[in-house]
Scaffold this motif. Sequence first.
Motif, short mmCIF file in Angstrom:
data_model
loop_
_atom_site.label_atom_id
_atom_site.label_comp_id
_atom_site.label_asym_id
_atom_site.label_seq_id
_atom_site.Cartn_x
_atom_site.Cartn_y
_atom_site.Cartn_z
N ASP A 117 0.83 -1.29 -0.04
CA ASP A 117 0.00 0.21 0.27
C ASP A 117 0.84 1.33 0.17
N ARG A 118 2.17 1.23 0.07
CA ARG A 118 2.98 2.17 -0.02
C ARG A 118 3.50 2.78 -1.31
N PRO A 119 3.09 3.91 -1.60
CA PRO A 119 3.51 4.28 -3.07
C PRO A 119 5.14 4.29 -2.96
N VAL A 120 5.77 3.68 -3.76
CA VAL A 120 7.25 3.68 -4.00
C VAL A 120 7.77 3.35 -5.40
N ARG A 121 8.72 4.29 -5.82
CA ARG A 121 9.24 4.12 -7.34
C ARG A 121 10.77 3.71 -7.37
N PHE A 122 11.22 3.26 -8.31
CA PHE A 122 12.59 2.90 -8.42
C PHE A 122 13.04 3.50 -9.73
N TYR A 123 14.68 4.01 -9.58
CA TYR A 123 15.06 4.76 -10.95
C TYR A 123 16.46 4.25 -10.85
N ALA A 124 16.97 3.96 -12.28
CA ALA A 124 18.20 3.67 -12.61
C ALA A 124 18.68 5.00 -13.35
N CYS A 125 19.65 5.79 -12.69
CA CYS A 125 20.19 6.83 -13.36
C CYS A 125 21.29 6.85 -14.37
N GLY A 126 21.88 5.57 -14.35
CA GLY A 126 23.16 5.49 -14.94
C GLY A 126 24.24 6.11 -14.39
N LEU A 138 20.10 12.66 -6.30
CA LEU A 138 19.21 13.44 -5.84
C LEU A 138 18.53 14.23 -7.01
N ALA A 139 19.17 14.70 -7.75
CA ALA A 139 18.47 15.58 -8.90
C ALA A 139 17.64 14.71 -9.63
N VAL A 140 17.73 13.39 -10.17
CA VAL A 140 16.91 12.48 -10.52
C VAL A 140 15.64 12.32 -9.88
N MET A 141 15.64 12.06 -8.64
CA MET A 141 14.54 11.79 -7.68
C MET A 141 13.75 13.04 -7.64
N ALA A 238 14.59 24.80 -3.07
CA ALA A 238 15.70 25.08 -2.43
C ALA A 238 16.88 24.71 -3.26
N PHE A 239 16.96 23.78 -4.02
CA PHE A 239 18.00 23.20 -4.73
C PHE A 239 18.33 24.17 -5.81
N ILE A 240 17.19 24.57 -6.36
CA ILE A 240 17.35 25.68 -7.27
C ILE A 240 17.82 26.94 -7.22
N ASP A 241 17.30 27.45 -5.93
CA ASP A 241 17.67 28.61 -4.93
C ASP A 241 19.22 28.70 -4.80
N ALA A 242 19.95 27.55 -4.46
CA ALA A 242 21.30 27.39 -4.03
C ALA A 242 22.12 27.15 -5.36
N GLY A 243 21.66 27.27 -6.49
CA GLY A 243 22.56 27.24 -7.65
C GLY A 243 22.31 26.08 -8.47
N GLY A 244 21.32 25.37 -8.25
CA GLY A 244 20.80 24.03 -9.06
C GLY A 244 21.74 22.64 -9.07
N TYR A 245 21.08 21.75 -9.41
CA TYR A 245 21.74 20.16 -8.97
C TYR A 245 23.13 20.33 -9.76
N LYS A 246 23.30 20.62 -11.08
CA LYS A 246 24.42 20.51 -11.74
C LYS A 246 25.55 21.28 -10.87
N ASP A 247 25.40 22.52 -10.55
CA ASP A 247 26.65 23.09 -9.77
C ASP A 247 26.73 22.57 -8.49
N LEU A 248 25.51 22.23 -7.50
CA LEU A 248 25.83 21.54 -6.16
C LEU A 248 26.56 20.47 -6.63
N GLY A 249 26.34 19.34 -7.88
CA GLY A 249 26.94 18.45 -8.04
C GLY A 249 28.49 18.27 -8.10
N HIS A 250 29.08 19.67 -8.26
CA HIS A 250 30.48 19.57 -8.67
C HIS A 250 31.21 19.78 -6.97
N TYR A 251 30.61 19.60 -6.17
CA TYR A 251 31.08 19.69 -4.56
C TYR A 251 30.96 18.26 -3.98
N TRP A 252 31.94 18.10 -3.36
CA TRP A 252 31.98 16.78 -2.28
C TRP A 252 30.84 16.79 -1.42
#
Length: 408
Positions: A117-126, A138-141, A238-252
């Motif tokens: 009964d719990r809505p759940v989804r699975f993704y393979a992002c490559g 996190l960007a994909v999800m 909030a992700f967008i306001d902080a620079g977006g997924y791609k830019d954040l994704g260049h930081y450890w």
Amino acid sequence: MSFASLSHLTGTGLLSRILFWIAALGSLTALIFCGMAVVAALRFAARRRCVLQREKLFTPPLSLLKPLHGAEPGLEKSIESFFQQDYPAPYEIIFCARHQDDAGIQIAYEVAQRYPDRPVRFYACGEPLYPNPKMFSLAVMSEAATYPHLITSDADARMSPNALLHCIQSIAPGHTVNGKQVVLGSCLYVGHVDQGSLFTWLDAVGKSVEMGSGVLIADMLSGTDFALGVTMILEKQAFIDAGGYKDLGHYWAEDFVLGNRLAEQGKGVEMSTHVIKLVVADQGVVRSFRDQLRWMQSTRRSRPAGHFGTGLTFAMPFGLIGFLLEASLGNWCAAWVFLGIALVNRWLQAFTMLRVLGAERIVFQTLIYPLRDLLGFVIWCCSYLPADTSYHGTQFRIMPDGRLKADG
């Protein structure tokens, strides 16, 4: 007495004085840090009592995002804790790994079958398109999430049944910190060991006491202008306001950058009073040391001045220097005073933090914390080595600005 003998004695006396003052000043700064940690922990406990007395009114539909990569001991139990939430509104769980045959995704599939009964989804992002693979997941999800309110959680996070209800209050409309609407919350964590060696326990108690103390002191002195990525509460925007997924994704340390940027924009960032269990797997001494070093190097890049000052917060190295120095001079009373102060310092800090965070086996973890303090000092010293790191099979170098550069 010959000139050579006099020079030798003078040099020895100078070295002794230098070592004495290093031991004395280091012991003093560690005592000050311990005092601040105790005050900050008690302050956090008082704030949590106030929060628990409030009625939980904000219950929007939620999307839980959980990136996975492989299987670790205890993963099944951690994943199942997300299906067992006592939350009155709808919530969905989204898992993402690089490939559908990932061992972690397979475990999530098995757990999901128990909760039809719990809505759940699975993704393979490559393979990740950003240097930070977690941020890519996190960007994909986040883009796929049904609801705007998100709770992100690392694979090794384990939640109590009331976690969602407590966590989401951080970003409730009208909830402010220093007059600013909170748009990002994150959770402190307590290291949890299902099964492991002494080194695993040293890692766990370090995550609880060493990390927790630094976070609470920073919050007490200047407020929270960062986030802890183990569990974060935010809206998609909030992700967008902080620079977006791609830019954040260049930081450890994408969690630190996310919180820091939002705080600089005048938005509220808060440390939730809810504490998450962080499962520490028994992965061997070498791998565990590398993981801890990677995070310490990341901290060094995120806050270089504060990280340098961290060296003065360790008590045991200075206590041992004082003990060995005074013992070599035959001053056994002074030697034991140096060592005793260091031990009591670490025991007091550990017991207070572990008690406030709701840790298990508090006495055992308190007793071993002086060993962790020594290990933490070694890792801190090693953090000034070249910041090469390996994560999920990819080699990186952490650059001076905190960005990741893939080797090769």
